[in-house]
Design an enzyme around this catalytic site. Structure first.
Site, short mmCIF file in Angstrom:
data_model
loop_
_atom_site.label_atom_id
_atom_site.label_comp_id
_atom_site.label_asym_id
_atom_site.label_seq_id
_atom_site.Cartn_x
_atom_site.Cartn_y
_atom_site.Cartn_z
N GLY A 1 1.58 -2.58 -6.32
CA GLY A 1 1.36 -1.28 -5.72
C GLY A 1 -0.03 -0.74 -6.04
O GLY A 1 -1.01 -1.08 -5.39
N GLY A 2 -0.11 0.08 -7.07
CA GLY A 2 -1.36 0.79 -7.40
C GLY A 2 -2.58 -0.12 -7.50
O GLY A 2 -3.66 0.23 -7.01
N TRP B 1 0.81 -1.22 0.00
CA TRP B 1 0.00 0.00 0.00
C TRP B 1 0.84 1.28 0.00
O TRP B 1 0.31 2.36 -0.16
CB TRP B 1 -0.93 0.02 1.22
N LYS B 2 2.15 1.13 0.24
CA LYS B 2 3.02 2.33 0.32
C LYS B 2 2.39 3.32 1.31
O LYS B 2 1.82 2.90 2.30
CB LYS B 2 3.23 2.91 -1.08
N SER C 1 3.80 -2.41 -12.10
CA SER C 1 2.64 -2.25 -12.98
C SER C 1 1.88 -3.56 -13.23
O SER C 1 1.33 -3.78 -14.31
CB SER C 1 3.04 -1.59 -14.31
N GLU D 1 11.75 -6.04 -8.73
CA GLU D 1 10.97 -4.87 -9.14
C GLU D 1 11.85 -3.92 -9.94
O GLU D 1 12.58 -3.10 -9.36
CB GLU D 1 10.44 -4.13 -7.90
N GLY E 1 4.89 1.92 -10.97
CA GLY E 1 3.99 3.07 -11.02
C GLY E 1 3.97 3.77 -12.38
O GLY E 1 3.44 4.86 -12.51
P1 13P Z 1 3.02 -0.54 -8.99
O1 13P Z 1 2.29 -1.85 -8.99
O2 13P Z 1 2.16 0.63 -8.64
O3 13P Z 1 3.82 -0.37 -10.25
O4 13P Z 1 4.10 -0.62 -7.79
C1 13P Z 1 4.92 -1.73 -7.69
C2 13P Z 1 5.60 -1.69 -6.38
O5 13P Z 1 6.46 -0.85 -6.13
C3 13P Z 1 5.21 -2.67 -5.36
O6 13P Z 1 6.09 -2.69 -4.29
#
Ligand code: 13P
Length: 252
Positions: free
Chosen positions: A234-235, A11-12, A213, A168, A174
């Site tokens: 992430g997103g 979730w950052k 992504s 990653e 992102g």
């Molecule tokens: P996204 O899925 O938003 O690209 O982010 C990946 C991420 O950094 C997961 O730790």
């Protein structure tokens, strides 16, 4: 060697306690009893207790997003492993590129954090990955090798498979610019081969996630690759239906 797929949402710096509880209420009916995919949520410190409590008894495991390596001390603003263990978290994401880039987390820090987590019985999700410039310069494998070798240097050979590695590529995070299946497979296979230089059996068991992504519509293809054992998302992990779609992709 069959490895249980592992899909984790990161979730950052998103979600208050109320937001987190609403998410869990949405996710549990969709994925709370999945038993063929391991599910994780990497949650901000402030919402950890609430998410541990609201996911108890379900298939969802809870992770923090950072930790300090020291047992305690004069480190204002930091959180120790014992503090997280007391909350009953399952593990901790360490070495995320955002922490390496913006908060100066180094391989020397990770070399201490990863074995310290294992010693406490917590699962590290160790993130590694190259920048756009490093890939363009043909340095991807060297960068990955350095990170994997240094960050795992003080983990005992027989404990290597207790670590989850998340590949990653920074340029895919992102950005909507997902790695091609070939790029993801090649990098994850390379990471496994570096671990195999230390202990082949452990390398065959260690889970390697792809992150960058990942969305419901590309998850099945990425997660179907031979050396990609899951995703760090992430997103697309901010909405329950979207994370559930990726979990479904891992079962396809
Ligand atoms: P996204 O899925 O938003 O690209 O982010 C990946 C991420 O950094 C997961 O730790």
């Amino acid at each position: 060697m069959s490895r249980t797929p592992f899909v984790a949402g990161n979730w950052k710096m998103h979600k208050t306690i109320a937001d987190a509880e609403a998410f869990v209420s949405g996710l549990l009916p969709l994925a709370g009893d999945v038993d063929d995919v391991q599910i994780g949520l990497a949650v901000p410190f402030t919402a950890l207790q609430a998410v541990v409590d609201s996911t108890r008894g379900s298939a969802v495991r809870v992770y923090a997003q950072n930790v300090h390596w020291a047992e305690h001390g004069a480190y204002t603003g930091e959180v120790s492993i014992a503090m997280l263990d007391e909350l009953d978290v399952h593990g901790v994401v360490v070495g995320h590129s955002e922490r390496r880039q913006y908060f100066n987390e180094t391989d020397a820090d990770l070399r201490k954090k990863v074995p310290a987590l294992l010693a406490a019985g917590l699962e590290p999700i160790l993130c590694v990955g190259e920048s756009d410039a490093q890939r363009e310069a043909g340095e991807t494998e060297q960068v990955l090798r350095t990170q994997v070798v240094e960050d795992l240097a003080d983990v005992a050979d027989e404990d290597l498979a207790k670590v989850t590695v998340a590949y990653e590529p920074i340029w895919a995070i992102g950005t909507g610019k997902v790695a091609t299946p070939q790029q993801a497979q090649d990098a994850c296979a390379f990471i496994r081969s570096v671990i195999a230089e230390r202990f082949a059996e452990q390398a065959a068991q260690v889970r390697i996630q792809y992150g960058g992504s990942v969305k419901p519509d590309n998850a099945a293809e990425l997660l179907g690759l031979p050396d990609v054992d899951g995703a760090l998302v992430g997103g697309a992990a901010l909405e329950p239906a979207s994370l559930a779609g990726i979990i479904d992709g891992a079962r396809a």
